[in-house]
Design an enzyme around this catalytic site. Structure first.
Site, mmCIF file in Angstrom:
data_model
loop_
_atom_site.group_PDB
_atom_site.id
_atom_site.type_symbol
_atom_site.label_atom_id
_atom_site.label_comp_id
_atom_site.label_asym_id
_atom_site.label_seq_id
_atom_site.Cartn_x
_atom_site.Cartn_y
_atom_site.Cartn_z
ATOM 1 N N TYR A 279 -0.835 -4.822 -2.463
ATOM 2 C CA TYR A 279 -1.796 -4.091 -3.294
ATOM 3 C C TYR A 279 -2.163 -4.885 -4.543
ATOM 4 C CZ TYR A 279 -0.497 -0.149 -0.301
ATOM 5 O OH TYR A 279 -0.254 0.663 0.775
ATOM 6 N N GLU B 266 9.799 4.258 5.970
ATOM 7 C CA GLU B 266 10.142 4.758 4.634
ATOM 8 C C GLU B 266 11.503 5.444 4.600
ATOM 9 O OE1 GLU B 266 6.809 7.059 3.202
ATOM 10 O OE2 GLU B 266 5.650 5.236 2.802
#
Length: 168
Positions: free
Chosen positions: A132, A25
């Site tokens: 997702y 990240e």
């Protein structure tokens, strides 16, 4: 592959996966958590844990994790799960470990009568967003995330009369 509840022996691997996630990240220096922090949250010496974790193992080695805690919805009147972090080592992706970690949390929700499984994902993380969405998860775009930390948190949380609290 095995998905199971984390044990105290998994804490070093969980912390390493958290560090790997921070690097992914683009925040490699942001992790301040220690093994002691994870031990206290996941396996407190007294009282109830505030945080939970499941791990994914391949050939006896922890290669993925889901760290989560309970939430409460005033609208539904029941708990839910907030997935704080889901991470699978890059070389292990595509084998279904991430899906199985999420499915385990979904089963926990269903079994306990929880109404929600929620998490955040960074806007630029298109591979995760696609993953997702493939599971029929829906982005909650109408909400804006707020965070307070550092000096702002300290200022607002200062005891009245301490001289450090700013009035509105």
């Amino acid at each position: 592959m095995t998905i199971r509840e984390a044990t105290s022996a998994d804490v070093p691997a969980i912390l390493q996966l958290v560090r790997d996630l921070a690097t992914y990240e683009k925040e490699p220096d942001a992790v301040r958590a220690t093994e002691a922090h994870f031990e206290a949250a996941l396996f407190p010496e007294s009282g109830t844990p505030t945080t939970f974790a499941h791990v994914a193992e391949v050939d006896g080695r922890v290669v993925g994790m889901a760290v989560w805690y309970l939430t409460f919805s005033t609208w539904t009147g029941v708990n839910g799960i907030w997935l704080e972090d889901l991470f699978v080592e890059p070389e292990q992706r595509g084998a279904g470990l991430g899906r199985e970690l999420l499915a385990t949390l979904a089963r926990t929700c269903v079994d306990r009568g929880y109404q929600r499984l929620e998490w955040w994902v960074l806007d630029w993380n298109e591979p995760s967003i696609g993953f997702y969405e493939s599971l029929d998860a829906r982005a909650q775009d109408e909400w804006t995330v707020f965070r307070m930390d550092g000096p702002a948190l300290e200022s607002l949380g200062a005891a009245p009369g301490s001289g450090t609290h700013r009035s509105a």
